[in-house]
Design an enzyme around this catalytic site. Structure first.
Site, PDB file in Angstrom:
ATOM      1  N   LYS A  22      -6.970  -6.216  -4.381  1.00 35.55           N
ATOM      2  CA  LYS A  22      -6.004  -5.465  -3.088  1.00 35.55           C
ATOM      3  C   LYS A  22      -6.938  -6.008  -2.042  1.00 35.55           C
ATOM      4  CE  LYS A  22      -5.207  -2.319   0.283  1.00 35.55           C
ATOM      5  NZ  LYS A  22      -5.765  -1.677   0.484  1.00 35.55           N
ATOM      6  N   ASN A  23      -8.154  -5.310  -1.755  1.00 34.53           N
ATOM      7  CA  ASN A  23      -9.561  -5.513  -0.901  1.00 34.53           C
ATOM      8  C   ASN A  23      -9.503  -7.029  -0.662  1.00 34.53           C
ATOM      9  OD1 ASN A  23      -7.966  -2.709   0.169  1.00 34.53           O
ATOM     10  ND2 ASN A  23      -9.942  -1.944  -0.266  1.00 34.53           N
ATOM     11  N   CYS A 116      -2.845   3.407   5.555  1.00 34.44           N
ATOM     12  CA  CYS A 116      -3.112   4.895   5.470  1.00 34.44           C
ATOM     13  C   CYS A 116      -4.162   5.234   6.421  1.00 34.44           C
ATOM     14  CB  CYS A 116      -3.718   4.850   4.433  1.00 34.44           C
ATOM     15  SG  CYS A 116      -3.306   4.328   2.429  1.00 34.44           S
ATOM     16  N   ARG A 121     -10.075   5.639  12.520  1.00 39.34           N
ATOM     17  CA  ARG A 121     -10.304   4.741  11.849  1.00 39.34           C
ATOM     18  C   ARG A 121     -10.569   2.972  12.552  1.00 39.34           C
ATOM     19  NH1 ARG A 121      -7.190   3.183   6.437  1.00 39.34           N
ATOM     20  NH2 ARG A 121      -9.019   2.151   5.881  1.00 39.34           N
ATOM     21  N   ASP A 304     -12.462   5.181  -2.438  1.00 40.17           N
ATOM     22  CA  ASP A 304     -10.356   5.315  -2.875  1.00 40.17           C
ATOM     23  C   ASP A 304     -10.225   5.814  -4.007  1.00 40.17           C
ATOM     24  OD1 ASP A 304     -10.506   3.053  -0.020  1.00 40.17           O
ATOM     25  OD2 ASP A 304     -10.528   1.314  -1.576  1.00 40.17           O
ATOM     26  N   ARG A 396       1.896  -0.363  -2.051  1.00 41.49           N
ATOM     27  CA  ARG A 396       0.889  -1.509  -0.778  1.00 41.49           C
ATOM     28  C   ARG A 396      -0.351  -1.450  -1.727  1.00 41.49           C
ATOM     29  NH1 ARG A 396      -1.298   1.620   3.364  1.00 41.49           N
ATOM     30  NH2 ARG A 396      -2.969  -0.641   2.697  1.00 41.49           N
TER      31      ARG A 396
HETATM   32  N1  EPU Z   1     -16.334   2.278  10.980  1.00 41.50           N
HETATM   33  C1  EPU Z   1     -16.464   2.820  12.273  1.00 41.50           C
HETATM   34  N2  EPU Z   1     -16.482   1.419  13.378  1.00 41.50           N
HETATM   35  C2  EPU Z   1     -16.018   0.347  12.743  1.00 41.50           C
HETATM   36  C3  EPU Z   1     -15.881   0.173  11.735  1.00 41.50           C
HETATM   37  C4  EPU Z   1     -15.873   1.207  10.754  1.00 41.50           C
HETATM   38  O1  EPU Z   1     -16.924   4.152  13.204  1.00 41.50           O
HETATM   39  O2  EPU Z   1     -15.474  -0.628  13.331  1.00 41.50           O
HETATM   40  C5  EPU Z   1     -16.027   3.698   9.993  1.00 41.50           C
HETATM   41  C6  EPU Z   1     -15.081   4.012   9.588  1.00 41.50           C
HETATM   42  O3  EPU Z   1     -14.244   5.150   9.970  1.00 41.50           O
HETATM   43  C7  EPU Z   1     -15.583   4.994   8.324  1.00 41.50           C
HETATM   44  C8  EPU Z   1     -16.819   3.881   7.611  1.00 41.50           C
HETATM   45  O4  EPU Z   1     -17.089   3.303   9.255  1.00 41.50           O
HETATM   46  O5  EPU Z   1     -15.697   5.988   7.795  1.00 41.50           O
HETATM   47  C9  EPU Z   1     -16.192   2.559   6.767  1.00 41.50           C
HETATM   48  O6  EPU Z   1     -15.354   2.407   7.290  1.00 41.50           O
HETATM   49  P1  EPU Z   1     -14.970   0.813   6.250  1.00 41.50           P
HETATM   50  O7  EPU Z   1     -14.745  -0.548   7.856  1.00 41.50           O
HETATM   51  O8  EPU Z   1     -15.382   0.080   5.677  1.00 41.50           O
HETATM   52  O9  EPU Z   1     -13.007   0.739   5.788  1.00 41.50           O
HETATM   53  P2  EPU Z   1     -12.107  -0.573   6.342  1.00 41.50           P
HETATM   54  O10 EPU Z   1     -12.795  -2.266   6.041  1.00 41.50           O
HETATM   55  O11 EPU Z   1     -10.807  -0.045   7.270  1.00 41.50           O
HETATM   56  C10 EPU Z   1     -12.193  -0.589   3.693  1.00 41.50           C
HETATM   57  C11 EPU Z   1     -11.072  -0.979   2.682  1.00 41.50           C
HETATM   58  C12 EPU Z   1     -10.946   0.936   2.511  1.00 41.50           C
HETATM   59  C13 EPU Z   1     -11.727   1.574   2.032  1.00 41.50           C
HETATM   60  C14 EPU Z   1     -12.522   1.474   3.044  1.00 41.50           C
HETATM   61  C15 EPU Z   1     -14.564   1.799   2.690  1.00 41.50           C
HETATM   62  C16 EPU Z   1      -8.743  -2.583   3.432  1.00 41.50           C
HETATM   63  C17 EPU Z   1      -8.367  -3.173   3.939  1.00 41.50           C
HETATM   64  N3  EPU Z   1      -9.192  -1.253   3.668  1.00 41.50           N
HETATM   65  O12 EPU Z   1     -11.323  -0.058   4.503  1.00 41.50           O
HETATM   66  O13 EPU Z   1      -9.518   0.509   1.658  1.00 41.50           O
HETATM   67  O14 EPU Z   1     -11.816   2.889   2.041  1.00 41.50           O
HETATM   68  O15 EPU Z   1     -13.542  -0.380   3.128  1.00 41.50           O
HETATM   69  O16 EPU Z   1     -14.743   1.738   1.530  1.00 41.50           O
HETATM   70  O17 EPU Z   1     -10.403  -2.901   2.573  1.00 41.50           O
HETATM   71  C18 EPU Z   1      -7.573   1.570   0.254  1.00 41.50           C
HETATM   72  O18 EPU Z   1      -8.241   0.699   0.062  1.00 41.50           O
HETATM   73  O19 EPU Z   1      -7.044   3.262   0.332  1.00 41.50           O
HETATM   74  C19 EPU Z   1      -8.617   2.224   1.449  1.00 41.50           C
HETATM   75  C20 EPU Z   1      -8.579   2.946   2.445  1.00 41.50           C
END
Ligand code: EPU
Length: 428
Positions: A22-23, A116, A121, A304, A396
Site C-alpha cells: 500500500k505505502n 489516519c 502529522r 504500523d 483502506r
Molecule cells: N514528521 C514531521 N514533519 C514532516 C513529516 C513527518 O515532523 O514533515 C514526523 C511525523 O509526525 C512522524 C515522523 O515524522 O512523527 C515520521 O513520519 P513520516 O513522514 O515518515 O510518515 P508518513 O510519510 O506521513 C508513512 C506511512 C505511514 C507510516 C509512516 C511511518 C504512507 C502513506 N504512510 O507516513 O503509514 O506510519 O510512514 O513509517 O506511506 C499506515 O500505513 O498505517 C501508515 C500510517
C-alpha cells in the site's frame, strides 16, 4: 454502512498471499504524473486508497485503465489542475501530488491531506524540501499552494526522518535542474520501490535505501513497466495473526528481510519461524513469553505493526511495554482491547500489557487502519463474537481481508449496520 463480525477461537491453517505494498502504491501512482507516456504498474493491491488516487489522476486529465492488479496510467494529457478540496482530503498520500505536480508543471494546489488520526502529522519537512528546490509555498484556507519559476537542485537535510518527505522531495527533484542531495533520508523499502520506478522512467537516483540520496535532474521522464514490492505491513499483520491464532501458516509473497525486526521479536517470544526467499512458515509455541518493543524508523520495529503486536502481547506470559517513538499517541486501540478484557494501560507514552488475558468478544470501533487490524486479531483470539465498526479504515489498507481469513479457516463476515447503530457510530 457495514460492520465486521469475527467469531473467535478457530485456529488458522494454510497459506495466505500478501498483496502489493500500500505505502508504495500510494506513491507510485502520483509518480506516474511525471512521465510523458504510459506507465504500467503491476501487483497493485485492491484497496480503497488506490481507488481514490486513480480517481484523482483522472480528475487532472490522466487516462487510467485498471485490470485486476495492473494499472495503466497515460499522463500525457494531464493538466495542472488545482485540487484544493474533495478526494485529496480522504487520504494522507495525496500529498505526493505536491511533489509530482511541482516536478511536472512547476506548480500545484493540493488540499491538506487526510488519513489516519495518529496525533500530529506535520508536513513541514516536505515544504522545507520544496522551498529548497526553489518553490514558493503558502497555505491558503487549508490548501498548499506551490509555485516555482524553475526547480533547482539543492542540498536538503531532513530534521526528522520522514518517509513522506523523502519521497515527495525525490518526486520534485528528479525534474529539477542540477544535483539534489537528501541527507538524513528515510530508508524504508517503499522509498527504494519509488526510486526504482523513477529510475525506469529515466531519472538518475543514487543511494535510495541509505540515508543519503543523490539525484541528478533530467528534462524528460518516459513511461515504463514496474512491479510493486509485497506489502511488508500486511505480511507482518498475517504473521502476527499466525503467532496469535495459527496452527501452521505459510505467508506467501514476502521479502523476509523487510520484516527482520518483527521476526526477531516473535522468535524471542517463542514462535518458530522458517523463511525462504518468498515465504514465511510459522508455528506458534505452546506458550509465548512477553517482550518489550519500541518503534523506530526502518529497519527498526515499524510503527504500523505496533498496534497488531500489542494485541498479540495480551496472550503472552508477563509484562510487555510498547513504546511508539514515531507516533507517540498511536494508542487508540488500547481502550477497545480493554473492552475485550485485555489488561493494558497507557502510561508515560507507552502501553503496558500484562498477560496473559483471555479476550472476550465485544462491540469495538476501529479508529484507524492498524487499530482495525489489531481488533481483527483480537476478534480471532477472543471467545464469542466481536463486532468491529469503522471498517472503512481497514479497507483502506488490507485487500480482501475477510476472504483471505475465511480461506485460513476464520469465521469472519460483514453485516449491514442498523440505523440506530449507524447513529451511535457517528456520534461516538
Ligand atoms: N514528521 C514531521 N514533519 C514532516 C513529516 C513527518 O515532523 O514533515 C514526523 C511525523 O509526525 C512522524 C515522523 O515524522 O512523527 C515520521 O513520519 P513520516 O513522514 O515518515 O510518515 P508518513 O510519510 O506521513 C508513512 C506511512 C505511514 C507510516 C509512516 C511511518 C504512507 C502513506 N504512510 O507516513 O503509514 O506510519 O510512514 O513509517 O506511506 C499506515 O500505513 O498505517 C501508515 C500510517
Amino acid at each position: 454502512m457495514r460492520k465486521l463480525l469475527v467469531e473467535g477461537g478457530t485456529r488458522l491453517r494454510g497459506q495466505v498471499r500478501v498483496s502489493g505494498a500500500k505505502n508504495s502504491a500510494v506513491a507510485l501512482l502520483p509518480a506516474a504524473i511525471l512521465a510523458s507516456s504510459k506507465v504500467t504498474i503491476e501487483g497493485l493491491p485492491n484497496i480503497s486508497d488506490v481507488g481514490t488516487l486513480s480517481d484523482l489522476l483522472e480528475e487532472i486529465g490522466g487516462t487510467v485503465h485498471r485490470d485486476g492488479q495492473t494499472i495503466e496510467i497515460d499522463p500525457s494529457e494531464m493538466i495542472s489542475m488545482p485540487l484544493p478540496n474533495g478526494r485529496v482530503k480522504k487520504l494522507r498520500a495525496s500529498y505526493y501530488f505536491m511533489g509530482a505536480m511541482l516536478g511536472r508543471f512547476n506548480k500545484a494546489v493540493i488540499g491538506l491531506p487526510g488519513g489516519c488520526h495518529l496525533g500530529p502529522r506535520p508536513i513541514d519537512q516536505h515544504i522545507k524540501g520544496f522551498e529548497a528546490l526553489g518553490a514558493e509555498v503558502s497555505n491558503e484556507q487549508g490548501a498548499i499552494y506551490l509555485r516555482a519559476k524553475e526547480l533547482r537542485g539543492a542540498r536538503i537535510y531532513l530534521d526528522v526522518v520522514s518517509v513522506g518527505a523523502t519521497i515527495n522531495i525525490m518526486l520534485a527533484a528528479v525534474r529539477a535542474k542540477g544535483k539534489t542531495t537528501i541527507e538524513n533520508a528515510a530508508k524504508e523499502p517503499e522509498i527504494i520501490d519509488v526510486a526504482t520506478l523513477l529510475t525506469s522512467m529515466g531519472a538518475k537516483i543514487k543511494g535510495a535505501g541509505t540515508d543519503v540520496i543523490r539525484i541528478e535532474g533530467v528534462n524528460d521522464l518516459n513511461g515504463c513497466l514496474h512491479t510493486i514490492i509485497p506489502d511488508r505491513i500486511e505480511a507482518g499483520t498475517y504473521t502476527i495473526m499466525a503467532a496469535a491464532q495459527g496452527e501452521e501458516m505459510i505467508i506467501d509473497n514476502v521479502i523476509p528481510q523487510h520484516l527482520e525486526s518483527l521476526l526477531a521479536k516473535l522468535r524471542e517470544m517463542g514462535v518458530t519461524i522458517e523463511e525462504n526467499d518468498e515465504q514465511l512458515y510459522i508455528r506458534p509455541g505452546e506458550k509465548m513469553k512477553s517482550v518489550d518493543i519500541k518503534t523506530l524508523v526502518y529497519p527498526g520495529f515499524p510503527t504500523d505493526l505496533q498496534q497488531p503486536f500489542t494485541t498479540l502481547l495480551t496472550k503472552a506470559e508477563g509484562t510487555g511495554v510498547v513504546t511508539d517513538t514515531i507516533y507517540q499517541a498511536r494508542f487508540k486501540h488500547v481502550d477497545e482491547l480493554r473492552r475485550m478484557n485485555a489488561s493494558i494501560k497507557v502510561e508515560g507514552g507507552a502501553a503496558i500489557v500484562a498477560g496473559p488475558s483471555k479476550l472476550e468478544g465485544a462491540k469495538v470501533k476501529a479508529s484507524d487502519l492498524r487499530a482495525g487490524a489489531a481488533l481483527v486479531i483480537a476478534g480471532l483470539m477472543a471467545g464469542g463474537v466481536t463486532e468491529i465498526t469503522g471498517v472503512d479504515h481497514i479497507e483502506r489498507g488490507y485487500e480482501n481481508i475477510t476472504n483471505k481469513l475465511v480461506e485460513l479457516g476464520a469465521n469472519i463476515w460483514y453485516e449491514e449496520m442498523s440505523e440506530e447503530e449507524v447513529e451511535q457510530f457517528q456520534n461516538s
